[in-house]
Motif scaffolding. Sequence first.
Motif, short mmCIF file in Angstrom:
data_model
loop_
_atom_site.label_atom_id
_atom_site.label_comp_id
_atom_site.label_asym_id
_atom_site.label_seq_id
_atom_site.Cartn_x
_atom_site.Cartn_y
_atom_site.Cartn_z
N GLN A 179 0.82 -1.20 0.00
CA GLN A 179 0.00 0.00 0.00
C GLN A 179 0.86 1.26 0.00
OE1 GLN A 179 -3.34 -0.37 -0.17
NE2 GLN A 179 -3.14 -2.59 -0.14
N SER A 180 1.61 1.44 1.06
CA SER A 180 2.46 2.61 1.21
C SER A 180 3.38 2.38 2.39
CB SER A 180 1.61 3.88 1.46
OG SER A 180 0.94 3.76 2.71
N LYS A 181 4.38 3.23 2.52
CA LYS A 181 5.26 3.14 3.67
C LYS A 181 4.46 3.32 4.96
CE LYS A 181 9.15 5.07 1.08
NZ LYS A 181 10.11 6.19 0.96
N GLU A 182 3.53 4.28 4.94
CA GLU A 182 2.73 4.56 6.13
C GLU A 182 1.88 3.35 6.51
OE1 GLU A 182 2.90 6.46 3.42
OE2 GLU A 182 4.12 8.11 4.19
N PHE A 183 1.31 2.67 5.51
CA PHE A 183 0.50 1.48 5.78
C PHE A 183 1.34 0.41 6.47
CE2 PHE A 183 -0.64 -2.82 4.41
CZ PHE A 183 -1.95 -2.91 4.83
N LEU A 184 2.52 0.14 5.92
CA LEU A 184 3.38 -0.90 6.49
C LEU A 184 3.84 -0.53 7.90
CD1 LEU A 184 5.46 -1.64 3.27
CD2 LEU A 184 3.79 -3.17 4.33
N GLN A 185 4.13 0.73 8.11
CA GLN A 185 4.53 1.16 9.45
C GLN A 185 3.38 1.05 10.45
OE1 GLN A 185 6.20 5.11 8.99
NE2 GLN A 185 7.72 4.40 7.49
#
Length: 217
Positions: A179-185
């Motif tokens: 999804q995105s870096k933010e999603f994974l974080q």
Amino acid sequence: MSTSKLLTNIHEGIENVKQSGRNHLVSGNYAYYHYLCDGFDDRGWGCGYRTLQTLCSWMNYNFKDNAEVPSIPRIQEILVELEDKPKSFMNSQQWIGSFEVCLVIDKLYDIPCKIVHVNKGEELQTIVDTLVAHFERFGSPIMMGGDVDCSSKGIMGIQINHNDASLLVVDPHYVGREQSKEFLQNKGWVKWQPLKDFLSSSFYNLCLPQVKSKHKV
């Protein structure tokens, strides 16, 4: 294998564990390899291979231009060629650890790796200075594996806050569309993990590639 479709540097923007902490981080770019990211189904056994691929992507971005990240079958083939594994290892679902990662990096890039062994998780504090020195001198990502906590993971940094330390963990066990870096974080696939949260009963082996990135002077 192209890294163009994979997210890069997924640790960027993550909040510090403690604002007063000192961070020592990976230098340069890397791609995030995880279960099924290339369509190859390695769920349940491929975490060591995926972490190795992440390390290889860093080598390609920062050390050896235009090289390809090896596929899981190619990694198995290399280990058979090196006579570290029998021919039956090909097309198997056998795990690999820090030692095998060291062998493959040396074979593909002619780069030595330092293996650091910790007898049990509660002794991880004893290698804090070693990890700080590694990120300061080399800036390369680290592969970490263990026995009880047998899942492999990438280590992209260390944070020091007085007598406490946390490792920046990139977890290859994610399955699904990126999804995105933010999603994974937000989902914990990349996170700061305090040393006290690692299993005290497990030993840990770490593979530290000894090469400076282009960003290190």
